[in-house]
Design an enzyme around this catalytic site. Structure first.
Site, PDB file in Angstrom:
ATOM      1  CD  GLU A 121      -2.814  -0.934   2.557  1.00 52.75           C
ATOM      2  OE1 GLU A 121      -2.628  -0.010   3.391  1.00 52.75           O
ATOM      3  OE2 GLU A 121      -3.512  -1.935   2.801  1.00 52.75           O
ATOM      4  CB  SER A 207      18.451  -7.134  -8.976  1.00 52.82           C
ATOM      5  OG  SER A 207      18.395  -6.059  -8.097  1.00 52.82           O
ATOM      6  CG  HIS A 336       7.760 -10.125 -10.758  1.00 50.68           C
ATOM      7  ND1 HIS A 336       8.548 -11.195 -10.376  1.00 50.68           N
ATOM      8  CD2 HIS A 336       8.624  -9.119 -11.053  1.00 50.68           C
ATOM      9  CE1 HIS A 336       9.818 -10.847 -10.456  1.00 50.68           C
ATOM     10  NE2 HIS A 336       9.895  -9.593 -10.860  1.00 50.68           N
ATOM     11  CB  SER A 337       7.733  -6.348  -8.326  1.00 52.20           C
ATOM     12  OG  SER A 337       7.646  -5.720  -9.599  1.00 52.20           O
TER      13      SER A 337
END
Lengths: 444, 403
Positions: A121, A207, A336-337
């Site tokens: 959020e 990453s 996923h993100s």
């Protein structure tokens, strides 16, 4: 193996082929064994000599039939599970978890769930730039960590903050990292969710996909050399198992007999790529045997199954000095993100079904409630308290200064060289000259 | 890594590579008695034992040192011992492995085979096959393994059988090796040494004749050094192993059999320091690795023609030793860079930019950079020879530069 003519000619006198060691056999622990073929006269009978041959790598039997090994088994490898969908144990042969541990596991799973919701959020509100949730994979995250000790080193991909929470990383520290402020362990250098803490034996998330898998093997090799009572564990997804690093790492771990646990979170999706487009094997578990690695498939949404499997794997890894592959089947409920909207490639009702009907947190809750260790009041207390804590942590982290300019240039090397010091001075001078063009919340 | 030469007494007369000499510069090389010091990575410098003559001062008369007559100063009365460059690397490696049990080696065929260039010969028998690890063929992954081992406390030396194979390890070297100390906020360090033979050999084919220093030079977080003599090979190997940063040590395929005499005492060189091979007045020639020998061969011709070139082996490819280079530029005002890298994006290109930026006012002429052409190295011997800078070209370039 490449040897050039020149090199070979120069060095061939130095090559030592004296066969003063036993012929290679699959079971021999010696690495210096030669690959000279066994003398045929050592066979027991002429009959034997016709049925086996000893190519490098060991003896194999002959067969006159041409048999191709099928690309798939008629049956998929079965999946180990302890609790059914309703939280009822299927049998009594599992390692019992004490009330204290079970409640702690459950609280951490709830923490992870709420943390994800609130930070997601926050990103949507523009307070942080990026986030990736672990929704649907809380059992894998927490139960695997619960089965390990503090000395076991963790090499995460990026969807495993659970072990950090289990080991005592606070929600405030999580917030600091997500806001990249000056209290972040990583000094504001990595994206949100790229946690790392050497105190907690949790290696910084990078990453790059699957690069941590060979790192874990290296760490296991190091632990083995030090004869420590610890293993390394690495997490990766179904997509990560396609990377070259995964295959080579499994191979290495088997050859080097390294105490490492490979935990694959097969959650069905690699961003938008479903597993049917990722590989054509029966998931990831069958790949273990190809490399000589013991493997098991586990219900990733069953916290007790994960706990049991990881604990057993750890025991095997350390005492038998071998790698173990665990494929945890699960579902990636979240996107996923925050840069992804998964309703674009999968039906929204499918996501909802997995989120509600197959929630690993709810399933574990049923089990602990049935044991009398949890109830509704405890639940609402926990959830409210966590929400308060999280909102407070976010507020605090948001208002803290960002790291100083020096942290752009420190830690590139152990001591900054002159060229970096020059570049740092240049940046500082530029900011002094044009203060209005630069953000204010940077400590001088 | 030290900021260069901070804290040195300003009254010292600097001349040639004997920077830490406290006596005024003597007239001839062979008379120089000195103590060798090293600049440590924490900017302290400490003396190493005295020895009678200081190796790098003498003039190298041959392009590539051959066995018997390798140097003028190689008399029987000199202390030290003679060995080949690959043996010097091994000696450095062995000493460090004895000194620190965390040092280990991993790579293809490094174990009982001893390495394809025999740099690790005998080490597996001595230290065990866990410390000298034979890896399967997966460069990205064993480099990754080395990084993981380094993060948990070991000090691995990762050998690429040929530097070109490390292109497969680029992901791990760039994204993890160079970065993880930084992105983890300094929590995890990666003291690895990545080494292997590179450069153009004798008809090894294009894939085995790569010059990886040009590809790696941009990666932040790593240091790069290139050795060229048995003396600096051993010293740089030891320094690289002791460094807390990831270091890439570039060796050259054709230099492994160079014979020279090195001191018996222990010594460690500085990773960030260039080597003064031949002091001079007319032109600064910057070079490294095998090209050093082509330059020295050209220097012979140049001296006969009346020129006095100053030859510096830059040794440290990242970062450049701009202090030594700058001093030289201020003296000669002309720079020639001789390298084996390709013209585009090579070490010479970066060095040209760095010198122009920092010392433009001291230059009397534009910098000339002699490099290989932007072509894959051909197999045919004659063609291969012409992709590498030859002494004749160096002589011509100096003559033109000094007009």
């Amino acid at each position: 193996m490449w040897i050039s003519k020149t090199i070979f000619n120069h060095f061939k006198s130095r090559l030592n082929f004296t066969p003063n060691y036993a012929p290679l056999s699959l079971l021999s622990p010696r690495r210096f064994a030669s690959t000279i073929a066994q003398n045929p006269s050592t066979f027991n009978s002429i009959h034997d000599a016709n049925q086996v041959i000893d190519f490098p790598g060991g003896t194999v039997k002959f067969i006159p039939e041409m048999r191709f090994i099928s690309e798939s088994s008629p049956q998929r490898i079965p999946c180990y599970r302890v609790l059914d969908d309703d939280g009822q144990p299927l049998a009594n042969n599992f390692v019992q978890v004490s009330e204290e541990v079970a409640v702690r596991m459950y609280s951490n799973m709830v923490t992870l769930q709420i943390m994800d919701t609130i930070f997601y959020e926050a990103q949507r509100q523009g307070r942080i730039s990026f986030y990736a949730t672990t929704i649907g994979e809380e059992a894998i995250n927490i139960a695997s960590a619960a089965a390990l000790t503090r000395d076991d080193v963790i090499f995460p991909q990026y969807r495993e903050p659970g072990p950090l929470l289990w080991r005592g990383f606070t929600l405030q520290e999580i917030a600091h990292q997500c806001f990249s402020n000056k209290y972040d362990n990583g000094k504001g250098r990595q994206m949100p969710i790229h946690y790392g803490s050497n105190k907690h034996n949790y290696f910084t998330v990078a990453s790059t996909v699957a690069t941590q898998v060979p790192h874990a093997v290296g760490a296991a090799y190091s632990l083995k050399m030090d004869k420590k009572d610890a293993c390394s564990i690495t997490y990766f997804g179904d997509g990560g198992s396609s990377e070259g690093d995964f295959h080579a790492a499994l191979n290495f771990a088997a050859v080097m007999e390294a105490p490492v646990i490979f935990l694959c979170r097969n959650n069905g999706w690699a961003i938008s790529t479903p597993t049917s487009d990722q590989f054509r094997s029966d998931g990831v578990v069958v790949k273990g045997q190809a490399y000589g690695v013991r493997s098991i498939r586990v219900d990733g949404n069953d916290a007790l199954a994960i706990y049991n499997a990881v604990q057993a794997a750890r025991e095997m890894a350390i005492s038998e000095e071998r790698p173990v592959l665990i494929e945890a089947l699960t579902y990636r409920v979240g996107h996923h993100s925050t840069s992804d909207d998964s309703t674009k490639y999968r039906p929204a009702n499918e996501i909802e079904w997995w989120r509600l009907a197959r929630d690993p947190v709810a399933r574990f809750r049923k089990w602990i409630e049935r044991n009398g260790w949890w109830n509704d009041m405890a639940e609402s207390e926990l959830r409210n308290s966590l929400r308060q804590q999280l909102l407070h942590s976010i507020q605090v982290a948001e208002n803290i200064e960002k790291p100083p300019i020096e942290d752009i240039f420190n830690d590139v090397y152990d001591v900054p060289p002159s060229n970096l010091r020059e570049q740092e001075q240049w940046v500082k001078d530029t900011i002094k000259k044009h203060p209005l063009d630069y953000p204010e919340n940077i400590s001088a | 890594m030290a900021t260069l030469f901070q804290g040195l007494p300003s009254s010292t007369a600097f001349s040639s590579s004997n920077k830490f000499n406290h006596v005024p510069a003597p007239t001839s090389f062979s008379e120089r008695k000195s103590s060798i010091v090293t600049v440590r990575s924490d900017a302290r410098w400490s003396p190493v034992l005295n020895y009678a003559t200081h190796k790098p001062q003498r003039l190298i008369t041959n392009a590539v040192a051959t066995k018997a007559d390798s140097s003028l100063a190689s008399t029987s009365s000199k202390p030290g011992h003679e060995l080949l460059l690959f043996e010097a690397l091994r000696e450095g490696l062995e000493e460090e492995m004895e000194r620190d049990p965390c040092v280990c080696v991993m790579g293809e065929d490094v174990g009982h085979y001893g390495g394809s260039y025999k740099v690790t010969k005998g080490l597996a028998t001595k230290f065990g096959d866990l410390r000298v690890l034979d890896t399967p063929i997966a460069e990205n992954s064993f480099t990754g393994m080395g990084i993981g081992a380094a993060m948990t406390g070991l000090r691995p030396i990762i050998e690429g059988m040929n530097m070109g194979f490390l292109l497969l390890a680029f992901n791990q070297i760039s994204n993890n090796c160079g970065m993880l100390h930084y992105t983890s906020g300094g929590q995890f360090k990666i003291p690895v040494v990545i080494r292997g033979p590179g450069g153009v050999g004798r008809q090894l084919g294009a894939e085995h004749s790569q010059r990886l220093e040009s590809y790696f030079q941009s990666i932040p977080g790593i240091q790069m050094v290139a050795c060229s003599t048995p003396y600096n090979a051993k010293g740089l190997m030891k320094a690289a192993i002791r460094s807390e940063n990831p270091v890439i040590l570039f060796e050259h395929v054709l230099l492994y059999n160079l014979k020279d005499r090195i001191p018996d005492e222990e010594y460690v060189l500085s990773l960030e320091e260039a080597e003064m091979v031949r002091p001079g007045e007319h032109v600064t020639i910057l070079t490294y690795s095998r090209m050093r020998y082509h330059v020295m061969q050209a220097a012979k011709t140049l001296v006969n023609k009346g020129y006095d070139p100053e030859v510096i082996d830059i040794r440290s490819l990242k970062p450049f030793d701009l202090h030594t280079i700058g001093k030289s530029v201020k003296k000669t005002h002309r720079v020639l860079i001789v390298e084996e890298c390709m013209r585009t994006g090579g070490i010479g290109a970066s060095l040209t930019a760095a010198i122009t930026e920092n010392f433009n006012d001291d230059l009397d002429a534009p910098i000339v950079c002699l490099s290989s052409q932007d072509v894959p190295t051909p197999y045919a011997g004659t063609l291969e020879e012409w992709t590498v800078v030859q002494p004749a070209q160096i002589v011509t370039a100096v003559e033109q530069l000094c007009q």
